[in-house]
Design a protein around this motif. Structure first.
Motif, short mmCIF file in Angstrom:
data_model
loop_
_atom_site.label_atom_id
_atom_site.label_comp_id
_atom_site.label_asym_id
_atom_site.label_seq_id
_atom_site.Cartn_x
_atom_site.Cartn_y
_atom_site.Cartn_z
N PRO A 26 48.14 26.60 41.42
CA PRO A 26 49.45 26.57 42.21
C PRO A 26 49.17 27.92 43.10
CG PRO A 26 49.94 27.75 40.21
CD PRO A 26 48.44 27.06 40.00
N THR A 27 50.13 28.17 43.88
CA THR A 27 50.08 29.48 44.84
C THR A 27 50.11 30.63 43.90
OG1 THR A 27 51.28 30.79 46.53
CG2 THR A 27 52.79 29.52 44.94
N PHE A 28 49.54 31.69 44.26
CA PHE A 28 49.20 32.92 43.51
C PHE A 28 50.11 34.08 44.07
CE2 PHE A 28 46.12 31.32 40.61
CZ PHE A 28 45.35 30.30 41.23
N SER A 29 50.92 33.63 44.90
CA SER A 29 51.66 35.09 45.45
C SER A 29 52.41 35.93 44.44
CB SER A 29 52.80 34.41 46.52
OG SER A 29 53.52 33.59 46.00
N SER A 30 52.72 35.17 43.27
CA SER A 30 53.70 35.82 42.19
C SER A 30 52.65 36.54 41.13
CB SER A 30 54.58 34.96 41.72
OG SER A 30 54.11 34.07 40.85
N PHE A 31 51.36 36.34 41.41
CA PHE A 31 50.41 36.86 40.29
C PHE A 31 49.63 37.82 40.37
CE2 PHE A 31 49.21 33.09 37.69
CZ PHE A 31 50.07 32.12 38.24
N ALA A 32 49.25 38.76 39.41
CA ALA A 32 48.26 39.78 39.48
C ALA A 32 47.08 39.22 38.92
CB ALA A 32 48.93 40.99 38.46
N MET A 33 46.05 39.70 39.52
CA MET A 33 44.47 38.97 39.04
C MET A 33 44.01 40.34 38.66
SD MET A 33 44.82 36.05 40.03
CE MET A 33 43.14 35.55 39.65
N GLY A 34 43.25 40.16 37.31
CA GLY A 34 42.60 41.22 36.83
C GLY A 34 40.99 40.72 36.43
N TRP A 35 40.17 41.84 36.25
CA TRP A 35 39.05 41.87 35.57
C TRP A 35 38.86 42.81 34.24
CZ3 TRP A 35 35.21 39.02 37.30
CH2 TRP A 35 35.18 38.44 38.67
N PHE A 36 38.25 42.10 33.39
CA PHE A 36 38.28 42.71 31.84
C PHE A 36 36.89 42.55 31.64
CE2 PHE A 36 42.51 43.14 30.14
CZ PHE A 36 43.11 42.78 31.02
N ARG A 37 36.19 43.25 30.66
CA ARG A 37 34.98 43.01 30.33
C ARG A 37 34.93 43.23 28.87
NH1 ARG A 37 32.41 48.62 33.03
NH2 ARG A 37 33.42 50.12 31.42
N GLN A 38 33.79 42.69 28.29
CA GLN A 38 33.67 42.79 26.63
C GLN A 38 32.04 42.93 26.32
OE1 GLN A 38 35.20 39.32 24.45
NE2 GLN A 38 35.40 40.68 22.75
N ALA A 39 31.90 43.94 25.88
CA ALA A 39 30.44 44.41 25.57
C ALA A 39 30.30 43.86 23.94
CB ALA A 39 30.31 45.89 25.44
N LEU A 40 28.94 43.72 23.66
CA LEU A 40 28.51 43.02 22.33
C LEU A 40 29.16 44.13 21.30
CD1 LEU A 40 27.16 40.77 21.57
CD2 LEU A 40 25.29 41.92 21.02
N GLY A 41 30.11 43.41 20.29
CA GLY A 41 30.41 43.91 19.38
C GLY A 41 31.76 44.96 19.74
N LYS A 42 32.39 44.83 20.87
CA LYS A 42 33.50 45.62 21.32
C LYS A 42 34.66 44.65 21.76
CE LYS A 42 30.74 49.75 22.62
NZ LYS A 42 30.67 50.92 23.72
N GLU A 43 35.77 45.34 21.65
CA GLU A 43 36.82 44.93 22.25
C GLU A 43 36.79 44.63 23.69
OE1 GLU A 43 38.64 44.12 18.67
OE2 GLU A 43 39.89 43.94 20.41
N ARG A 44 37.65 43.46 24.24
CA ARG A 44 37.62 43.18 25.64
C ARG A 44 38.52 44.25 26.23
NH1 ARG A 44 38.47 37.17 27.48
NH2 ARG A 44 36.91 36.90 26.02
N GLU A 45 38.17 44.88 27.38
CA GLU A 45 38.92 45.72 27.92
C GLU A 45 39.16 45.74 29.50
OE1 GLU A 45 36.52 49.51 27.90
OE2 GLU A 45 34.92 48.81 29.14
N PHE A 46 40.19 46.39 29.73
CA PHE A 46 40.73 46.23 31.25
C PHE A 46 39.67 47.09 32.04
CE2 PHE A 46 43.72 46.10 34.74
CZ PHE A 46 43.46 47.46 35.23
#
Length: 132
Positions: free
Chosen positions: A27-47
């Protein structure tokens, strides 16, 4: 149905650069925020970073501020993460995610979501490996 597809990951020497792309469809993304996260081996996913699709305001984790830049192309429906001065500790699987402000995230005006639970849609991830 929202679909996010990341690309651009790879192997890079410390100090180098990579640009990740996230092709968004649905759908249209005008009301969305887009984010990038990362997850290193053995760690939590982080913003890592976020951008409001319509206004374009951005937010960054302290660990990447000044080195990474998030942007979006409204015509191509693509979000980018330009990563410069990469460090071995940036090694991780990087995920693109979408959060719909219309779902009621409970954030102050102008604030972008940083919590993993705020993002409903996720890509499959792309591996970034930084060697010294």
């Amino acid at each position: 149905q929202v679909r996010l597809v990341e690309s651009g990951g790879g192997l890079v020497q410390a100090g180098g650069s990579l640009r990740l792309s996230c092709a968004a469809s649905g759908p249209t993304f005008s009301s969305f925020a887009m984010g990038w996260f990362r997850q290193a081996l053995g760690k939590e996913r982080e913003f890592v970073a976020a951008i409001a699709w319509s206004v374009g305001n951005t937010d960054y984790a302290d660990s990447v501020k000044g080195r990474f830049a998030i942007s979006r192309d409204n015509v191509a429906n693509t979000v980018y993460l330009q990563m410069n001065s990469l460090k071995p500790e940036d090694t991780a699987v990087y995920y693109c995610a979408a959060a719909d402000f219309g779902m009621g995230l409970g954030l102050k005006v102008g604030t972008l979501p940083r919590q993993r639970s705020d993002y409903y849609y996720w890509g499959q991830g792309t591996q970034v490996t930084v060697f010294s």
